[in-house]
Design a protein around this motif. Structure first.
Motif, mmCIF file in Angstrom:
data_model
loop_
_atom_site.group_PDB
_atom_site.id
_atom_site.type_symbol
_atom_site.label_atom_id
_atom_site.label_comp_id
_atom_site.label_asym_id
_atom_site.label_seq_id
_atom_site.Cartn_x
_atom_site.Cartn_y
_atom_site.Cartn_z
ATOM 1 N N GLY A 64 3.027 -7.055 -2.037
ATOM 2 C CA GLY A 64 3.230 -8.502 -1.944
ATOM 3 C C GLY A 64 2.095 -9.193 -1.214
ATOM 4 O O GLY A 64 1.634 -10.266 -1.632
ATOM 5 N N ALA A 68 -0.455 -11.876 -2.831
ATOM 6 C CA ALA A 68 -0.629 -13.196 -2.221
ATOM 7 C C ALA A 68 -2.103 -13.515 -2.005
ATOM 8 O O ALA A 68 -2.552 -14.636 -2.259
ATOM 9 N N ILE A 81 4.649 -15.916 0.451
ATOM 10 C CA ILE A 81 4.629 -14.581 -0.163
ATOM 11 C C ILE A 81 4.408 -13.506 0.897
ATOM 12 O O ILE A 81 5.095 -12.475 0.912
ATOM 13 N N SER A 85 7.047 -10.643 1.994
ATOM 14 C CA SER A 85 6.624 -9.241 1.941
ATOM 15 C C SER A 85 6.832 -8.547 3.281
ATOM 16 O O SER A 85 7.280 -7.398 3.333
#
Length: 159
Positions: A64, A68, A81, A85
């Motif tokens: 993640g 991002a 994001i 994450s």
């Protein structure tokens, strides 16, 4: 009488070994040995699943963060994001102890069927078959101690 091991199905005392209702007098036992069966793939797959469950959220968090940064979106979207994450990665914390405990127990139980055999009244007899390595070790050592104490070695003889 000395009790070396006792559970609901096995009792090892200074006079006999009792397994599932059958009794074997120590005076009639002349030799003890053990056999290991083949590995259980079910146990190994279970360990792999536990490892994946431990690593999954952490891999998702790293993935993640990488996504991002790669997307080059606005700062707000990137922070959202990355934040999501990190939360996914942190979610593994409370679960990790539970999963590590199960992983540790799977190694204590072992991945093979283990058998204890004895020469009883001149015939080989399987005393016990179990997949629990910890219990097997405790019982095997108890039977060894009981047999050793019931048949003291005489000087100049070997068993």
């Amino acid at each position: 009488m000395i009790t070396y091991y006792d559970d609901r199905s096995v009792q090892v005392t200074s006079t006999a070994v009792r397994v599932d209702g059958r009794s074997y007098a120590l005076a009639d036992i002349t030799m003890i040995w053990h056999r290991r069966g083949s590995r259980s793939w079910r146990v190994l797959v279970g360990r792999g699943a536990l490892g994946a469950a431990l690593a999954g959220p952490l891999v998702a968090a790293v993935f993640g963060i990488a996504v991002a940064v790669w997307l080059h979106r606005s700062t707000t979207v990137t922070i959202a994001i990355v934040g999501a994450s990190v939360l996914v990665g942190l979610a593994v914390g409370p679960i990790a102890d539970f999963l590590f405990e199960h992983l540790d127990r799977s190694y204590a139980r072992g991945s093979r069927q283990l058998e204890i055999w004895a020469r009883w009244r001149g015939q080989p007899v399987r005393l016990l078959r179990t997949g629990d390595a910890l219990r097997f070790g405790q019982i095997y050592r108890a039977v060894q101690r009981a047999v050793e104490r019931s048949h003291p070695a005489r000087p100049g003889t070997r068993r």
